[in-house]
Design an enzyme around this catalytic site. Structure first.
Site, PDB file in Angstrom:
ATOM      1  N   MET A 317      -7.627 -51.806  -7.338  1.00  0.00           N
ATOM      2  CA  MET A 317      -6.581 -52.607  -6.725  1.00  0.00           C
ATOM      3  C   MET A 317      -6.287 -52.123  -5.304  1.00  0.00           C
ATOM      4  O   MET A 317      -6.083 -52.925  -4.385  1.00  0.00           O
ATOM      5  CB  MET A 317      -5.299 -52.557  -7.569  1.00  0.00           C
ATOM      6  CG  MET A 317      -4.244 -53.563  -7.136  1.00  0.00           C
ATOM      7  SD  MET A 317      -2.750 -53.529  -8.149  1.00  0.00           S
ATOM      8  CE  MET A 317      -3.352 -54.247  -9.676  1.00  0.00           C
ATOM      9  N   TRP A 320      -9.212 -53.095  -3.113  1.00  0.00           N
ATOM     10  CA  TRP A 320      -9.209 -54.534  -2.859  1.00  0.00           C
ATOM     11  C   TRP A 320      -8.364 -54.863  -1.632  1.00  0.00           C
ATOM     12  O   TRP A 320      -8.714 -55.745  -0.837  1.00  0.00           O
ATOM     13  CB  TRP A 320      -8.667 -55.286  -4.078  1.00  0.00           C
ATOM     14  CG  TRP A 320      -8.324 -56.709  -3.778  1.00  0.00           C
ATOM     15  CD1 TRP A 320      -9.192 -57.708  -3.459  1.00  0.00           C
ATOM     16  CD2 TRP A 320      -7.014 -57.284  -3.724  1.00  0.00           C
ATOM     17  NE1 TRP A 320      -8.506 -58.891  -3.221  1.00  0.00           N
ATOM     18  CE2 TRP A 320      -7.173 -58.647  -3.383  1.00  0.00           C
ATOM     19  CE3 TRP A 320      -5.735 -56.785  -3.952  1.00  0.00           C
ATOM     20  CZ2 TRP A 320      -6.085 -59.508  -3.246  1.00  0.00           C
ATOM     21  CZ3 TRP A 320      -4.653 -57.644  -3.833  1.00  0.00           C
ATOM     22  CH2 TRP A 320      -4.842 -58.988  -3.477  1.00  0.00           C
ATOM     23  N   HIS A 321      -7.273 -54.157  -1.431  1.00  0.00           N
ATOM     24  CA  HIS A 321      -6.445 -54.409  -0.253  1.00  0.00           C
ATOM     25  C   HIS A 321      -7.159 -53.987   1.034  1.00  0.00           C
ATOM     26  O   HIS A 321      -6.908 -54.558   2.098  1.00  0.00           O
ATOM     27  CB  HIS A 321      -5.113 -53.658  -0.354  1.00  0.00           C
ATOM     28  CG  HIS A 321      -4.135 -54.277  -1.312  1.00  0.00           C
ATOM     29  ND1 HIS A 321      -3.994 -53.842  -2.600  1.00  0.00           N
ATOM     30  CD2 HIS A 321      -3.269 -55.314  -1.161  1.00  0.00           C
ATOM     31  CE1 HIS A 321      -3.075 -54.572  -3.208  1.00  0.00           C
ATOM     32  NE2 HIS A 321      -2.630 -55.473  -2.369  1.00  0.00           N
ATOM     33  N   GLY A 322      -8.030 -52.991   0.946  1.00  0.00           N
ATOM     34  CA  GLY A 322      -8.763 -52.543   2.127  1.00  0.00           C
ATOM     35  C   GLY A 322      -9.212 -51.105   1.969  1.00  0.00           C
ATOM     36  O   GLY A 322      -8.792 -50.399   1.043  1.00  0.00           O
TER      37      GLY A 322
END
Length: 388
Positions: A317, A320-322
């Protein structure tokens, strides 16, 4: 044009959905018109971004062919191998779009909403593997689900089987009248959250923190709480817009927030915050990892397996944001909180150290709130901001 980013967008959507509302209030179906409305809306959203249009078209063709191909041929080949290949190929465009900016100035793969479209597409493949989806969806129905414009940029992430039930229902006009009422209420709630409360926090409080020296503890403390509330009201406002417009189109998109700052523990928080995303990671990452590890019997201790599942879930997670440090730390932080709470919960069931009463419930809510806010502080990247 950014979805829900200007009053012009709402004005255009109001005009575009007027026939939908008129048909619905007469008890008539509006599925085919909504397909047209979705196409027009996507043209408006991507009108100024030719690269985004091309990327969206190629991505959609890729995912549709992948889904149809997997559903048709999964019984004719090695089931497990084909499944893993299909999942990897489904996630591949998203992974490339996340990595490409670190190697090139032009992200020719990425476009607005690629993450949420990928989650929906991968979910179809996984539920087909589980036997929940048994046949190839009609092409236009599949495209409508993938490209449903109210939720395209930031969710909520719907499930195909739930969405399919909505589009096949003929909604009685009395029921649709209630749906319109609830949808309009959601949209006005979105205005309150995003453009009044969220804007006020950002413009009048966070912006003024620049007058407090960045090196001072006071600056970071105020920023932590202000940013946490801003993030909630901004994102919850967007979600309210998306859900409200969905209601007008006869689709009951899932809720995304349920009073997250009232959570009594970190597990409760993730059952209240960004629900569609956290449930997606829970169902398609955590649960599958736990099932796989239990089946393989590489680790016999179920608590260890559960904790490893939390670590995997929140690391993914965060990534996924960066790939920036604040997102990685954010993932590690929440993985650590979940592991610690999991251990505490087991300990408390055995020793009854933490009593359950009104006082401890309030205390647990206060403690959880501060831990959550610190997580958002890490997420914001302010810790790594050197200031002026």
């Amino acid at each position: 044009m950014t979805p829900y980013g200007s009053f012009s967008f709402f004005f255009i959507i109001a005009i575009l959905l007027t026939p939908t509302i008129v048909l619905g209030l007469q008890g008539k179906r509006f599925y085919h018109y909504n397909l047209l409305a979705t196409l027009i809306s996507l043209c408006i959203i991507f009108a100024s971004n030719l690269q985004g249009v091309l990327a969206l078209v190629l991505f959609t063709i890729w995912q549709v062919l992948l889904i149809i191909g997997y559903i048709k041929y999964r019984s004719k080949a090695n089931g497990s191998t084909l499944f893993y290949v299909a999942v990897v190929l489904s996630i591949l465009p998203l992974a490339l779009s996340k990595l490409l900016p670190y190697f090139s100035q032009v992200n020719w793969i990425g476009f607005l909403g690629i993450s949420y479209l990928t989650f929906k597409d991968t979910q179809i493949i996984m539920e087909t593997r589980d036997g929940l989806i048994k046949k190839v969806p009609p092409l236009f129905q599949l495209l409508y689900f993938i490209l449903f414009f109210p939720t395209i940029s930031s969710g909520p992430i719907d499930r195909y089987r739930r969405f399919e039930k909505d589009i096949h229902r003929t909604i009685p006009k009395e029921e649709y009248r209630i749906l319109v009422y609830e949808g309009i209420n959601k949209i006005f709630l979105g205005f309150l959250y995003k453009y009044i409360i969220g804007y006020a926090i950002n413009h009048f409080f966070i912006a003024n923190l620049r007058f407090i020296a960045h090196s001072q503890f006071q600056h970071h403390l105020f920023y932590m709480y202000a940013y946490s509330f801003y993030l909630f009201f901004d994102f919850a406002g967007y979600s309210a817009f998306a859900i409200g417009v969905s209601y007008l189109m006869g689709i009951k998109s899932p809720e995304n927030f349920n009073k997250p700052f009232m959570s009594r523990n970190i597990k409760d928080f993730w059952n209240r915050w960004h629900l569609s995303l956290s449930f997606w990671f829970r169902d398609y990452v955590y649960m599958r990892f736990v099932f796989w590890m239990t089946k393989k019997k590489w680790i016999k201790n179920r608590n260890v397996i559960s904790n490893l599942g939390y670590v995997l879930l929140f690391l993914l997670m965060g990534l996924w944001h960066g790939l920036e440090m604040q997102y990685i730390l954010y993932g590690i932080y929440h993985a650590l909180l979940m592991v610690l709470y999991n251990s505490f919960e087991r300990f408390n069931k055995k020793h009854r150290w933490w009593p359950h009463n009104k006082f401890t419930q309030v205390l647990a809510t206060v403690i959880t709130f501060h831990f959550v806010c610190f997580g958002f502080y890490l997420f914001s990247g302010e810790l790594f901001n050197k200031g002026v």
